[in-house]
Design an enzyme around this catalytic site. Sequence first.
Site, mmCIF file in Angstrom:
data_model
loop_
_atom_site.group_PDB
_atom_site.id
_atom_site.type_symbol
_atom_site.label_atom_id
_atom_site.label_comp_id
_atom_site.label_asym_id
_atom_site.label_seq_id
_atom_site.Cartn_x
_atom_site.Cartn_y
_atom_site.Cartn_z
ATOM 1 N N ARG A 139 44.387 25.763 -60.691
ATOM 2 C CA ARG A 139 45.643 25.489 -59.987
ATOM 3 C C ARG A 139 46.609 26.641 -60.189
ATOM 4 N NH1 ARG A 139 48.680 19.804 -60.638
ATOM 5 N NH2 ARG A 139 46.784 19.191 -59.537
ATOM 6 N N THR A 150 52.323 27.864 -56.868
ATOM 7 C CA THR A 150 52.174 27.031 -55.668
ATOM 8 C C THR A 150 51.596 25.657 -55.979
ATOM 9 O OG1 THR A 150 49.917 27.794 -55.191
ATOM 10 C CG2 THR A 150 51.751 29.115 -54.342
ATOM 11 N N ASP A 201 42.167 12.808 -68.737
ATOM 12 C CA ASP A 201 41.607 14.073 -68.260
ATOM 13 C C ASP A 201 40.089 14.047 -68.483
ATOM 14 O OD1 ASP A 201 40.600 16.891 -68.382
ATOM 15 O OD2 ASP A 201 42.711 17.358 -68.022
ATOM 16 N N ASP A 214 38.538 17.142 -70.432
ATOM 17 C CA ASP A 214 38.813 17.119 -71.868
ATOM 18 C C ASP A 214 37.976 16.054 -72.572
ATOM 19 O OD1 ASP A 214 40.579 19.209 -71.785
ATOM 20 O OD2 ASP A 214 42.373 17.943 -71.768
#
Length: 246
Positions: A141, A145, A237, A240
């Site tokens: 990511r 933006t 997550d 993770d």
Amino acid sequence: MLIHIYFFCRISRSVLTLYPLYKIGCTIINRRNGVFNLAKVYVFDHPLIQHKLTYIREVQTGTKEFRELVDEVATLMAFEITRDMPLEEIEIETPVTRAKSKVLSGKKLGIIPILRAGIGMVDGILKLIPAAKVGHIGLYRDPKTLKPVEYYVKLPSDVEERDFIVVDPMLATGGSAIEAINSLKTRGGKHIKFMCLIAAPEGVEALKEAHPDVDIYIAALDEKLNEKGYIVPGLGDAGDRLFGTK
């Protein structure tokens, strides 16, 4: 395996409505007023999938158990996602007599995990279709933006000849799935399905708007995204929890 098929229909700019339909194997026709995009979304309700998904969500589930459960659910989902694989009839000899029987017709398949969490679903699918080729698409990511940016792509050489299953444990905003499928299509991919463990309605809508030709297979459709973009109730997550990182 029992699954439900849903249409995602936008009635206004702010309202997303789920219309539960009927079970797999039906021809889907929806003529409701206000529908702007037909979408075929398969939500699984098999007891084993739901049981295992509960422990995937549980915060106390450790890395080893989490990884094993994701693998097992991926196998169970792969059983259904391959339902439409073509068959051909051959003649064989049993211990009793010669007989005609069916085998897969040799359709080429490819599995594309979105790095990194998608890797956790690959082995579970390969248990059922070990001859499938595996490609990888890596995205990160952009901090400014907040949009996904491709940083790695490795695909089978015969992309145009294969049916692909793109996998990622979660479909939240839909950004990564959309970009991964964009990447696959620009390289010749034509027949694509998307498979995930959990999804938010916002992500499903975004993916179907961007790629209305891609069917979505989900173990559970969750309530919503929170203000941080996490699926609620979700599972945290996935990357993770799969790899023991923070």
